[in-house]
Design a protein around this motif. Structure first.
Motif, PDB file in Angstrom:
ATOM      1  N   GLY A 506       0.827  -1.205   0.000  1.00 37.87           N
ATOM      2  CA  GLY A 506       0.000   0.000   0.000  1.00 37.87           C
ATOM      3  C   GLY A 506       0.855   1.246   0.000  1.00 37.87           C
ATOM      4  N   ARG A 509       0.363   7.563   0.384  1.00 35.15           N
ATOM      5  CA  ARG A 509      -0.735   8.522   0.176  1.00 35.15           C
ATOM      6  C   ARG A 509      -1.770   7.931  -0.754  1.00 35.15           C
ATOM      7  NH1 ARG A 509       3.921  10.879  -0.428  1.00 35.15           N
ATOM      8  NH2 ARG A 509       4.609  12.459   1.065  1.00 35.15           N
ATOM      9  N   SER A 510      -2.982   8.407  -0.579  1.00 35.78           N
ATOM     10  CA  SER A 510      -4.072   7.906  -1.414  1.00 35.78           C
ATOM     11  C   SER A 510      -3.837   8.221  -2.881  1.00 35.78           C
ATOM     12  CB  SER A 510      -5.394   8.513  -0.941  1.00 35.78           C
ATOM     13  OG  SER A 510      -6.461   8.080  -1.735  1.00 35.78           O
ATOM     14  N   GLU A 511      -3.320   9.438  -3.149  1.00 38.51           N
ATOM     15  CA  GLU A 511      -3.133   9.819  -4.557  1.00 38.51           C
ATOM     16  C   GLU A 511      -2.016   9.040  -5.225  1.00 38.51           C
ATOM     17  OE1 GLU A 511      -1.303  13.418  -2.261  1.00 38.51           O
ATOM     18  OE2 GLU A 511      -2.775  11.841  -1.911  1.00 38.51           O
ATOM     19  N   SER A 513      -1.573   5.887  -5.045  1.00 39.23           N
ATOM     20  CA  SER A 513      -2.113   4.628  -5.556  1.00 39.23           C
ATOM     21  C   SER A 513      -2.695   4.788  -6.951  1.00 39.23           C
ATOM     22  CB  SER A 513      -3.178   4.080  -4.596  1.00 39.23           C
ATOM     23  OG  SER A 513      -4.188   5.035  -4.367  1.00 39.23           O
ATOM     24  N   TRP A 543      -8.507  -3.390  -4.820  1.00 41.50           N
ATOM     25  CA  TRP A 543      -8.586  -1.983  -5.232  1.00 41.50           C
ATOM     26  C   TRP A 543     -10.026  -1.533  -5.481  1.00 41.50           C
ATOM     27  CZ3 TRP A 543      -4.024  -2.687  -9.134  1.00 41.50           C
ATOM     28  CH2 TRP A 543      -2.806  -2.479  -8.466  1.00 41.50           C
ATOM     29  N   ASP A 546     -11.002   0.475  -2.622  1.00 41.31           N
ATOM     30  CA  ASP A 546      -9.957   1.368  -2.128  1.00 41.31           C
ATOM     31  C   ASP A 546     -10.579   2.675  -1.622  1.00 41.31           C
ATOM     32  OD1 ASP A 546      -6.770   1.598  -2.389  1.00 41.31           O
ATOM     33  OD2 ASP A 546      -7.653   3.567  -2.714  1.00 41.31           O
ATOM     34  N   SER A 547      -9.874   3.311  -0.685  1.00 42.72           N
ATOM     35  CA  SER A 547     -10.389   4.568  -0.123  1.00 42.72           C
ATOM     36  C   SER A 547     -10.369   5.704  -1.139  1.00 42.72           C
ATOM     37  CB  SER A 547      -9.557   4.969   1.104  1.00 42.72           C
ATOM     38  OG  SER A 547      -8.191   5.109   0.752  1.00 42.72           O
ATOM     39  N   ASN A 548      -9.542   5.547  -2.164  1.00 46.29           N
ATOM     40  CA  ASN A 548      -9.481   6.564  -3.218  1.00 46.29           C
ATOM     41  C   ASN A 548     -10.463   6.191  -4.332  1.00 46.29           C
ATOM     42  OD1 ASN A 548      -8.790   8.182  -5.458  1.00 46.29           O
ATOM     43  ND2 ASN A 548      -6.693   8.388  -4.747  1.00 46.29           N
ATOM     44  N   VAL A 551      -9.017   5.125  -7.725  1.00 47.16           N
ATOM     45  CA  VAL A 551      -8.452   3.764  -7.774  1.00 47.16           C
ATOM     46  C   VAL A 551      -9.568   2.749  -7.961  1.00 47.16           C
ATOM     47  CG1 VAL A 551      -7.233   2.006  -6.429  1.00 47.16           C
ATOM     48  CG2 VAL A 551      -6.438   4.373  -6.402  1.00 47.16           C
ATOM     49  N   SER A 552     -10.640   2.923  -7.234  1.00 48.42           N
ATOM     50  CA  SER A 552     -11.783   2.007  -7.354  1.00 48.42           C
ATOM     51  C   SER A 552     -12.303   1.969  -8.787  1.00 48.42           C
ATOM     52  CB  SER A 552     -12.910   2.440  -6.418  1.00 48.42           C
ATOM     53  OG  SER A 552     -12.492   2.415  -5.082  1.00 48.42           O
TER      54      SER A 552
END
Length: 850
Positions: A506, A509-511, A513, A543, A546-548, A551-552
């Protein structure tokens, strides 16, 4: 000399060999003045020593007096010159005794101070510095005093568990320089002093045993063996003292005396080659070198200072590199010189790149709580360390000694620089007058890795020029991955392995990913056929949720493209379930993408697998039918109907789910969004067909009336699924509190018909709850809803009244309803059609109501 003045070597220079009696007397008088002055100084020093003055103030005042005494004592001529001034042997003897008494008194004063507090060995350090600052002082006699005091102190500390003498590092540096003096007598005394100092340092370390090298130290030093001096000092001094030793030598490099500076550089180099690992305050040393070289770029000791940087990098690469990245961007010539020095050896190249990669994990302008506390780091809202690191890579990557290290860290550098390009573009830090170092470093990396053709191809695609545009960056990452694949880049295996590791662990940072997924997916697309191997599919499955959101959606898009080979995927059920989990996302676009992906996969899925999941899938659609977004409502309702059509041979499995989703399907017929209305009619047509209800004709525009549809469905429920009516009423009650007027209207009507058809099934407690809910609607702001609610409220009152009769009558009534089912009649006449008499429903009703 004038009477009462201090006698100095300079005052004797013009005097001839024949000395007149008056001069001899004056010399004696001057010596007596120095001697008497020392008496006064000693008395003051000892008085302060016995006082209760703060120790720091006490030492400061004593040091001033000692310095004054030092200038008096060691400014007098040498003993030989003074003896020559005597008129007789008795005069010479008297003058010699007086001269010796002066030196002894100064030495005794120091011995008294040191005997009471070893910390005051600090005075010897200052003496050595005063002596080196002015060559006119009697250096040989001064070093003899220093050596004797150290000898006394070394005997005194034997058996001590510890010693408080923080000056030993600086004093060792001064004595080491004197050990290389041209005057043999000074060399000998300095070596003796250094020997005693190291004995004290051993006690300071809590050790009283001396190594063989230290026991043999004195004769070796007499041969001016600097390597042995450094070896003994490095082995004996603890890290803090060795750091002082190194710092003092570093400062000496700026000495105006080139000979002394050269000696210091030699000792410094030898020390760091063997003992750099013990040096602390590395950042401070590097910072001092930078400032000195920046002030004077042509410094005579420039190469020596750069060599210090190189040697410190061997043992403390992280400290050196972090310090070198902590200066304003862009780097000046001095800093670039130090970068080259830090990375000049191939053995340290991997460590340098590791540290730079660590810095590149940061985001320009980003603050980390864990780093804010670090003394040397200036990570704040204007942090440019990652930008400096990118510039450093532009400088270091082409260096020949880095070729092997660059190949080793190619995947990490590639991804780190692509992320930096994204950060810089996002922050709009690139302007016409500010170079784009991250992009430039990325190009240098490709060229240094044998991928010149990739760089040229990307230039032709105008990729590099557009990277400064934030909206282009994702497309740019895709282009890089695609172009690398087109040229079959040899680093593919290790790059894929690193990307897999990065994906499993992982990103920070979210961005990050997003970039990883785009790059990873494109590489897989070019080197693997669908479906991907299971170990990669697991990543895409994870994915999906995913929190982003980006990405989802990227993952869902790739999964959707696998529809033609969906039945070849080993764990297809877990993949489909992960998509269902995405229905719970807070991001609307993710839900829409998940709905589209699932529908595309179900269209190709084999019926056996489909049937095993159909209930769960259908149940997942139901909550979305009431979603706040009309697009999601419409899609969920329509896809629910498509699933029922797909599973037409498994209707018996889905009856419960169909009836469970009936309430929103009915109520949203009144939706203000035409796409939702059409979806409801479409799906209700399929539902009623599967349930063998005669409702579909009422859903056509020609005959459509909401109340007639509800009436028809409730009549069918009464005949075929009477036991579901109570649950349907409960489901409908929840919509009475909706903020949407059309839902409140529709739910009031639906509850009324459901209650009318199934009132005999309701219990007293249930009716009370329902009446309470309807009572609130009687006060609705909409007048039409209030009128409709009055009718529904009256229906529940009638049902409640019937429940007050005897238990026998209630039982008989329920049995009667079971045997004799009476169809409902219209209750509300809500938006009643003008041609109701000719409607199919009216025609059917004339044939009989029972």
């Amino acid at each position: 000399p004038a009477p009462g003045s201090v006698l100095t070597a300079q005052s004797l220079e013009p005097i001839s060999d024949s000395v007149s009696p008056p001069l001899s007397e004056h010399i004696a008088t001057s010596l007596w003045d120095v001697y008497s002055g020392l008496f006064g100084d000693q008395a003051m020093i000892l008085a302060v020593n016995s006082s209760f003055v703060d120790p720091s103030l006490q030492f400061e005042s004593q040091l001033k007096i000692i310095e004054s005494s030092f200038k008096k004592v060691f400014s007098i001529p040498s003993l030989e010159k003074v003896r020559q001034m005597g008129n007789s042997e008795d005069d010479k003897e008297d003058i010699e005794n007086l001269y010796q008494n002066i030196l002894n008194m100064y030495e005794d004063t120091l011995l008294i101070l040191v005997s009471k507090d070893l910390y005051k060995l600090q005075i010897l350090k200052d003496m050595a510095m005063w002596m080196n600052e002015d060559s006119s002082y009697l250096q040989e006699r001064a070093i003899v005093v220093i050596s004797r005091v150290l000898s006394f102190a070394s005997r005194k500390v034997r058996g001590y568990a510890s010693v408080d003498a923080p000056c030993l590092g600086v004093l060792a540096a001064e004595l080491s320089l004197l050990c290389c003096h041209n005057d043999v007598s000074i060399t000998q005394q300095a070596s003796l002093g250094l020997h005693h100092l190291l004995c004290i340092a051993k006690c300071q370390n809590g050790k009283n045993d001396l190594p063989p090298l230290l026991r043999e130290f004195v004769p070796k030093v007499l041969q001016r063996d600097r390597a042995k001096i450094v070896q003994s000092v490095g082995q004996t001094l603890m890290p803090s003292l060795l750091t002082d030793f190194v710092w003092n030598l570093l400062m000496t490099l700026s000495s105006p005396n080139c000979v002394t500076a050269f000696k210091a550089s030699t000792i410094l180099k030898l020390t760091l080659e063997s003992h750099a690992h013990k040096v602390t305050m590395v950042s401070k040393i590097v910072d001092a070198i930078y400032k000195k070289l920046r002030e004077n770029s042509s410094h005579v000791m420039r190469q020596a200072m750069l060599r210090v940087t190189t040697l410190l990098t061997r043992t403390s690469p992280k400290k050196v590199i972090f310090q070198l990245m902590d200066y304003p961007v862009p780097a000046d010539n001095t800093l670039i010189l130090m970068w080259h020095a830090a990375g000049s050896e191939s053995s340290v190249a991997p460590h340098v790149l590791k540290t730079i990669l660590l810095i590149l994990k940061g985001k320009p302008g980003e603050v980390h709580a864990s780093l804010q506390e670090r003394r040397r780091f200036s990570l704040d809202t204007t942090n440019m360390m990652p930008v400096a690191a990118s510039q450093a890579l532009c400088t270091l990557l082409p260096v020949a000694s880095y070729k092997k290290a660059v190949a080793q860290f190619f995947p990490q550098l590639l991804m780190a620089l692509m992320l930096q390009v994204f950060y810089i573009s996002e922050l709009r830090l690139v302007t016409e007058d500010r170079p784009f170092y991250a992009r430039d470093a990325l190009r240098v990396l490709l060229n240094c890795s044998g991928l010149q053709q990739v760089d040229i191809a990307l230039k032709k695609k105008n990729c590099w020029n557009q990277f400064s545009e934030e909206l282009f960056h994702h497309q740019g990452v895709y282009l890089i991955a695609k172009t690398l694949s087109e040229y079959n880049f040899p680093q593919f295996p290790e790059t894929l392995q690193y990307l897999y590791k990065l994906s499993v662990e992982g990103p920070r940072r979210s961005e990050d990913s997003v970039i990883t997924v785009i790059f990873f997916t494109e590489l897989l697309n070019n080197f693997f056929k669908d479906p991907f191997p299971e170990e990669f599919l697991v990543l895409f499955r994870n994915w999906v949720n995913d929190s982003n959101p980006a990405v989802s959606k990227l993952s869902l898009q790739k999964i959707a493209n696998m529809a033609p080979v969906i039945n070849e995927i080993e764990n297809v059920c877990s993949l489909l379930i992960s998509i269902l989990d995405a229905f719970l996302s807070k991001e609307k676009t993710v839900i829409i993408r998940a709905l589209l992906t699932l529908r595309r996969l179900l269209g190709k899925l084999d019926k056996v697998t489909y049937s095993s999941l159909c209930i769960r899938i259908a149940s997942s659609y139901c909550p979305l039918m009431d979603h706040s977004n009309e697009g999601i409502r419409s899609m969920a309702i329509r896809h629910f109907g498509e699933l029922l059509r797909d599973m037409s041979h498994y209707t018996w499995m889905l009856n419960d789910v169909v009836l469970g989703g009936l309430v929103p399907l009915i109520l949203f017929l009144e939706d203000t969004d035409i796409s939702v209305v059409k979806a409801c009619r479409h799906t209700l047509t399929i539902c009623t067909s599967e349930l063998d209800w005669s409702t579909s004709y009422l859903l056509k525009d020609k005959y459509y009336n909401f109340e007639l549809v509800v009436l028809n469905i409730c009549n069918n429920l009464l005949v075929s699924h009477e036991n579901y009516i109570t649950d349907l009423i409960s489901d409908t009650l929840g919509f009475l509190r909706s903020s949407r007027i059309y839902l409140r209207k529709a739910s009031v009507i639906l509850i009324g018909y459901l209650a009318k058809s199934g009132g005999h099934l309701l219990l007293r407690d249930e009716i009370e709850v329902m009446l309470e809910a309807i009572d609130r609607v009687l006060w609705d702001e909409d007048p039409i809803i209030r009128q409709l609610a009055e009718i529904t409220h009256k229906i529940f009152k009638e049902i409640a009244h019937r429940l007050t009769s005897s238990h026998v009558k209630q039982t008989f009534r329920r049995l009667f309803h079971f045997i004799y089912i009476k169809k409902l009649k219209p209750l509300y006449n809500y938006n009643w059609p003008n041609n109701v008499a000719s409607s199919p429903m009216k025609i059917k009703e004339t044939n009989g109501d029972k």
